[in-house]
Design a protein around this motif. Sequence first.
Motif, PDB file in Angstrom:
ATOM      1  N   ARG A 512       0.825  -1.189   0.000  1.00 50.70           N
ATOM      2  CA  ARG A 512       0.000   0.000   0.000  1.00 50.70           C
ATOM      3  C   ARG A 512       0.870   1.254   0.000  1.00 50.70           C
ATOM      4  O   ARG A 512       0.597   2.213  -0.712  1.00 50.70           O
ATOM      5  N   HIS A 516       1.200   4.560  -2.749  1.00 48.20           N
ATOM      6  CA  HIS A 516       1.023   5.984  -2.494  1.00 48.20           C
ATOM      7  C   HIS A 516       1.690   6.858  -3.533  1.00 48.20           C
ATOM      8  O   HIS A 516       1.301   7.983  -3.758  1.00 48.20           O
ATOM      9  N   SER A 519      -0.436   8.746  -6.049  1.00 43.92           N
ATOM     10  CA  SER A 519      -1.193   9.907  -5.602  1.00 43.92           C
ATOM     11  C   SER A 519      -0.267  11.093  -5.447  1.00 43.92           C
ATOM     12  O   SER A 519      -0.630  12.229  -5.757  1.00 43.92           O
ATOM     13  N   GLU A 520       0.954  10.817  -5.021  1.00 46.08           N
ATOM     14  CA  GLU A 520       1.893  11.927  -4.879  1.00 46.08           C
ATOM     15  C   GLU A 520       2.152  12.589  -6.222  1.00 46.08           C
ATOM     16  O   GLU A 520       2.219  13.797  -6.340  1.00 46.08           O
TER      17      GLU A 520
END
Lengths: 918, 577
Positions: A512, A516, A519-520
């Motif tokens: 997970r 990320h 999204s960054e």
Amino acid sequence: MAGALKLPSAFAITPHKVSLCILVQIYASPSQVSVPFPFSSVSQHNRLGLYLLALTKSCDDILEPKLDQLISQLREIGGLLDHWLTDHLTSRLSSLSSPDDLFNFFNDMRGILGGPDSGVMEDDQVILDPNSNLGMFLRRCILAFNLLTFEGICHLLTNIGIYCKEAISSCSSYELRRLDDSGNDLESLSEYENMDLNLVFKKINEEMEARKRATEQVSFHLHLPKELSTLVEDIEVFADPKSEHNDKGRESSSYASSGDLLRDFDPNGGVFLRTNWQIQGYLTEQADAIEKHGSSFTLNAFELTLRQLQKLAPELHRVHFLRYLNSLYHDDYFSALENLHRYFDYSAGIEGFDFVPPTGCNSFGRYEIALLCLGMMHFHFGHPKQALEVLTEAVRVSQQHSNDTCLAYTLAAISNLLSEIGFSTTSGILGSPFSPMTSVGTSLSVQQQLFVLLKGSLKRAESLKLKQLVAANHLSMAKFDLTHVQRPLLSFGPKASMKLRTCPISVCKELRLGYHLISEFCCEGSTMTTDGAFSTAWLKNLQKPMGSLVLSQDNSSRNNSNPFLFCTQPSSIPGSVLQLVGSSYLHRATAWEIYGSAPLARVNALVYATCFADASSSSDAALVYVKLVQHLAVFKGYKEAFAALKIAEEKFLCVSKSWILILKLQLLHERALHRGHLKLAQQVCDELGVLASSVTAVDMDLKTEASLRHARTLLAAKQFSQAAAVAHSLFCMCYKFNLQVESASVLLLLAEIHMKSGNAVVGLPYALASLSYCQSFNLDLLRASATLTLAELWLSLGSNHTKTALSLIHGAFPMILGHGGLELSGRAYITEAKCYLSDPNFSVSDNPEVVLDPLRQASDELQALEYHELAAEAFYLMAIVFDKLGQLEKREEAAASFKNHIVALENSQNVEDLLLSV
Amino acid sequence: MSSKESCRNELRTAIRQLSDRCLYSASKWAAEQLVGIEQDPAKFTPSNTRFQRGSSSIRRRFRTNEITSTPPTGVAYVSTPVMEEDEVIHGDFYLLAKSYFDCREYRRAAHVLRDQTGKKSVFLRCYALYLAGEKRKEEEMIELEGPLGKSDTVNRELVSLERELSTLCKNNMIDPFGLYLYGLVLKEKGNENLARKVLVESVNSYPWNWSAWSELQSLCTTVDLLNSLNLSNHWMKEFFLASVYQELRMHNESLVKYENLQGNFTFSNYIQAQIAKARYSLREFEQVEVIFEDLLRNDPYRVEDMDTYSNVLYTKECFSALSYLAHRVIMTDKYRPESCCIIGNYYSLKGQHEKSVMYFRRALKLNKNYLSAWTLMGHEYVEMKNTPAAVDAYRRAVDINPRDYRAWYGLGQAYEMMGMPHYALHYFRKSVFFQPIDSRLWIAMAQCYESEQLHMLEEAIKCYKRAANCNDTEAIALHRLAKLHRELGHPEEAAFYYKKDLERMEAEEREGPNIVEALMFLATHYKAQKRFEEAEVYCTRLLDYTGPERETAKNLLRGMRIAQSSFPSMDVEHFHP
């Protein structure tokens, strides 16, 4: 050399720029009306303006379009005006015959520029603002011309001559198209009823005449003595590598089925290599393409292109890097080595790696990057020891030069190396430079060292904010957690209470965290996209709106290129990020596969195949297909699996040692085992073994698999002692290289071997050991199948153990039915039935469905799998039950099916001989 | 003697023909060789032999393997070159064209000969065109330096020349000079195979054109290529072979050829210089210096090959001689790459590396492919601690000629300096591959292996062994070998190499701590082996030295005596039955 590196010279005036000046002059001719003379509408005028803007923005060229290319672009832009435009352009160019003409030309140019304070338009007059883009361009041209020496002006003149001649030499084909074109124009005229037709016709007539004049001019040139004209051609070819370049490009694009990117050279597409920046972008794109397509990328064609590029721009060292990549992916060790060294000798590692922040740009160069690359190269070629040595040096040098970024990457590379390639020991290799990390001492096992390294490099990457590296590290951490039990690093002191199990939660957490990343990048937006790749894409896209306005005749080619353009739309997420995120899905799929959840594994694989196939490398994409096909084989039988395999084979090139080839062998082997084609099975198994230890490197995973299959084949052939020996040595190997997940299945196999050979008592401990392995690694599906084997073992120990066996089976059933494949559930059903039947307290007549139902299920599933041996067993049991029940008809039916399977099994010998002979 | 006489006659005619065709450098070369032939002292008065300097004493000082008889150079089947001459009327045009040519007005010369069809006129026209194109090319190269170093300037005459010459060649209307030019054009266009063939044809039918030979030589990059050439026997072939061998780093073979040739061409400056270069490659600096001194005495305004001389002076650290040489060449011709290189060497010796780099750079501006200047500049950058620049310079040298082992070595050194021994190994490997007989390269590689980062002692030992086998003048290898073996616990091997090292030091009458170390080890070793006699010898030798070793030796001796005296009977039984 760093000292002698030439700065890109300022702004050199070229024939192409002269034609641009002419066009600008047309665009901004000082006239009193709002739409100057040749233009019939404002939109037409604006279109040319836009086009000119695009051209001027890409003026620091290495390769410039030639005149005929410019003309063909103009045809699309200018619409009805094109003839007038091109004629004006060519006549203006050919009128420049002496240096003085050039002087006058540039003096005229000054006229169309407005004064410094003419911000306001006067009397609707079109005057170029000197500070506008076009105005700046013009000013730069004028300045550059004024700076030229007389020799320079002479060169410009000769170059203009060549520039025009080239256009003429390619004129013959061009003329033909142009004639068609005019026909089209006439037809399309009717659509524009609001136009002043008379005017247009008049203009067309004028054009025709003018063109005739032009062609006369041309034909005059063509009437030269043949010798001389060929001479001219020869000189052109010789003096102008650009034309060669284009040819090469075209050639290569015809070779490269998948290499659409080479279209860049397609002259009709009208997209050309432009600025230094764009060349860099082009090279980056190509680098991605090479990595993506692997060995299916064309070697020689691209090599030719690169050689041309190198000739044109000897100081552009990145070309060497591309050559390195190219030969790397084609497994040419020597050329890869040579080019790698050459690249770093020239560039000192300063050029090229854009993502390295240029903070401490010291004079020492960044040779540690060279080491990092060299290490990766050795890794790629399967020289783990050398790779480790080089990477060790890289660690030391980057520590020396305090290049933390490189250090983080190097550590990641080392941990990758350690986890990918089985080292039994690293002592003597991982030496002193690691002492800051492995301060605990060298007594650690490889796994522990790997763990420490991973942690260290993750921490480093986080502190340096290298997002991609962080994500990659999370992924490898997940991989580590998946297959390793965490143990305390210290062997003394107060021990934290630690369960000796892998931790699926931490795997999920790592995956997970890796996810990320996307999204960054979404939040950050365009910071990453300001590279050259974007600027080439920009130029491509610029053409689109304009092109769509013009109904051009070559619609087909445009349609072809459209999807391509679509693909290279600059999305806000760079390809490498997509690739990373995609591989997190791949990791998930693998994790679920290992943990034994078939549906989740399939879902993740499907997500990958649908969403990330574009960004992924071809080998990753193939891997996903492999997973899906394997899933099919286990759950739907071989027929569907082979159909799917066919599709995959078409999609991916079936080169040596590709995933697809391995998959094919695996499927063939399993089917052969089930059908009882033992010789074929052995042959396929041997082939797999050959693939495992190729010339380049030994693939440990594949090697284990091959010998596991070998043992299974021997077992099927009832060579129990041999099978046991093979399995035993395999277990030893797994133990040595810490392949613990594999150990579990090897132990299970050993248990089965002993069971089949009639030594159930010997088999029991193996099954139990396998169970405990499965428990500690959370291998739920394997655990279920181990439980099943255990039940079978108990059952074969005698009828008084049926209770135990039955309870074991019932415990495992939820897992088996939920996630197990056809074979496993078939086996479970049969065993269950056998348990009931052998239970002395059980009477068939009381409750026949308890036995018959599982047997029916089993026979259905095993028939789908063509597993003759077990299917025969199911039918046999069924026949006995029916016999006991007195249902003779059904008994005969079952017996007939039983016979069929037995015959098929016995006939397999003959069939197999046939197969082998084919 | 008759062979000398015939050579002389051939050369005389050839010089006339060559200079008539404006092949000046070839005629210069031929004239040099003509004067280089030893005159018959009986026939000539001393004034005639003015050129034949009597410095043979110096010259022959180092010629140990004196050649007594002239070597068999094969039967020259082409005796005296006779070329057909064009008619007189055309001859007038020819004379005009040649005058223009001599004034470097090449296009004008070509224009004058535009309608002439004689072979000679055609040749001169084509040659003039070629040179005009070359001149323009050079000019353009400077005018058009692109932003990324792009310079795709070419000789624009090549295409038309190739077409014309190939037609002539097809119709068999071409003379050897035309063939030479054709070969030149083909080589420039990159058609090397055909160029080689055409040049071979040219030299076979007219062997006295040295320019043709040297073009051919530049096309012979491997021994196989050389062997595949079908060359007729002629004494010019010997010159050619000698020069090719030198390029192919077969220095000894080349030296033999040149020394043979010196039998006939005793006073040839050219041969002398070539011998010097070959000996330089064999690192015989003393002799090279003598040869060059002699050469300069006879030919004081010579610039060719003087860069080699300056290299020698550099390695011998002769400051004043080097500055004198630099001064002399700069007065003679400032804008020669050799001159710049010599000055660069001088500044380098003075430790003024920036200036030195400037001059090397100038040399490179004059000749972009001047190999040794790139390498030397790399050395300068290394001295200036600008390793990236050094690496770049070396890499350029290597890309010009991948066989340049010095540049590979330099690359290796640069990377080793940066603390990347493993990376450096690649370059050292390359360097020893191209020059396996140079002990320094092997030693450098061994030291790389020995470095604390790598610590691969087994490999280091292998390298030192190779170094020891190829005449290691500084005698590092033996000592290191002995030491490494001792560290690795191989006493036998260590003793072997210590002994060898000791012998060597004795032969060269060297002193130093190494001797003590060797003696010490050998003494203890033999004592441990119970070979007391040898041990005693070494111990007694140790007594000559001062320091703690002396005491140890005494102790050892004492210990041995005790040991021997306790088992005397054993010895007697064993050796005197």
